[in-house]
Design an enzyme around this catalytic site. Sequence first.
Site, PDB file in Angstrom:
ATOM      1  CG  MET A 163      67.494  17.725  99.920  1.00 21.63           C
ATOM      2  SD  MET A 163      67.594  17.182 101.636  1.00 21.63           S
ATOM      3  CE  MET A 163      68.905  15.978 101.545  1.00 21.63           C
ATOM      4  CD  GLU A 164      63.673  14.995  98.108  1.00 17.05           C
ATOM      5  OE1 GLU A 164      63.129  16.089  97.809  1.00 17.05           O
ATOM      6  OE2 GLU A 164      64.129  14.758  99.227  1.00 17.05           O
ATOM      7  N   GLY A 215      63.835  25.118 100.002  1.00 18.40           N
ATOM      8  CA  GLY A 215      64.414  26.332 100.569  1.00 18.40           C
ATOM      9  C   GLY A 215      64.497  27.388  99.473  1.00 18.40           C
ATOM     10  CG  ASP A 241      64.038  26.139 104.486  1.00 17.10           C
ATOM     11  OD1 ASP A 241      65.126  26.380 103.969  1.00 17.10           O
ATOM     12  OD2 ASP A 241      63.407  25.084 104.239  1.00 17.10           O
ATOM     13  CD  GLU A 284      56.371  17.472 101.404  1.00 20.22           C
ATOM     14  OE1 GLU A 284      57.235  18.301 101.650  1.00 20.22           O
ATOM     15  OE2 GLU A 284      56.527  16.547 100.591  1.00 20.22           O
TER      16      GLU A 284
HETATM   17  N1  ADE Z   1      63.831  21.342 101.451  1.00 20.10           N
HETATM   18  C1  ADE Z   1      63.262  22.322 102.176  1.00 20.10           C
HETATM   19  N2  ADE Z   1      64.177  23.200 102.617  1.00 20.10           N
HETATM   20  C2  ADE Z   1      65.372  22.766 102.146  1.00 20.10           C
HETATM   21  C3  ADE Z   1      66.699  23.230 102.276  1.00 20.10           C
HETATM   22  N3  ADE Z   1      66.962  24.324 102.998  1.00 20.10           N
HETATM   23  N4  ADE Z   1      67.684  22.524 101.686  1.00 20.10           N
HETATM   24  C4  ADE Z   1      67.401  21.400 100.972  1.00 20.10           C
HETATM   25  N5  ADE Z   1      66.168  20.910 100.834  1.00 20.10           N
HETATM   26  C5  ADE Z   1      65.153  21.579 101.404  1.00 20.10           C
END
Ligand code: ADE
Length: 250
Positions: free
Chosen positions: A193-194, A78, A217, A12
């Site tokens: 996650m951050e 996600g 996703d 990224e």
């Molecule tokens: N970052 C991108 N896709 C994710 C997901 N499915 N879960 C957590 N962090 C993500």
Amino acid sequence: MSTAILSALPEEQSSLLQHLAHPHRVMHAGRAFWCGELHDRPVVLALSGIGKVAAATTATALIEHFGVARIVFTGVAGGVGDGVHRGDVVVAQDYVQHDMDASPLFPRWELPGYACSRLACDTALTAMLFEAANLCVTSASGLWGLKTIHGDAHRAHRGLVASGDRFVSTAHESERLRTALRDAGHDVLAVEMEGAAVAQVCHDYGLPFAAVRTISDRADDEAHGDFSQFVQTVASRYAEHMVLSFLQKL
Ligand code: ADE
């Protein structure tokens, strides 16, 4: 004063690095920080690392050691909200930690000591980032031939994003997480996650923070395959496009 551009993954960050004028690398807290200029604006580019603690350390270093004026996060997420498709972009309005649970001492999702579950992003920066995101998605199909599976145009969304130390990779988990939060009044568009950790550090220091996440996703059973492919092919171009047009608005 500099603007910090935080990315979760090297892919990224790679395109931004190519545009960096007068780059110099500073090692601090076991991390590489790239100082320089993008569009004549002083910036510090950094990788957050993966997960809330790594991101909090990076954010703290950016504030304490580099004295940045604001932090902008670009990354992938996600999609869990209705109509939030792969290739769409979500600009965070506020953040919740979906794995925060100090119950029964505190209500589920409440941040102990903060008397709330959600931390808001900076309104002005978020508006600028949303403009940049809209520009990016409208040009995405023209620029990169990016097609949606469902046939509609890609969209930029604005709303609540949830962070936690889990890669959400089953439809079951995604649905459970989303429904539980929604039943408590937290309608989440995306998971990552951050971001919530950086939002909390910025809140503590009184620093403006904004975040944009490209949907890689749907946090379902295909999330892992979708994620790897997407990060390699699309995420870096989105980040480049959005950050450069955002900086021009600063
Ligand atoms: N970052 C991108 N896709 C994710 C997901 N499915 N879960 C957590 N962090 C993500």
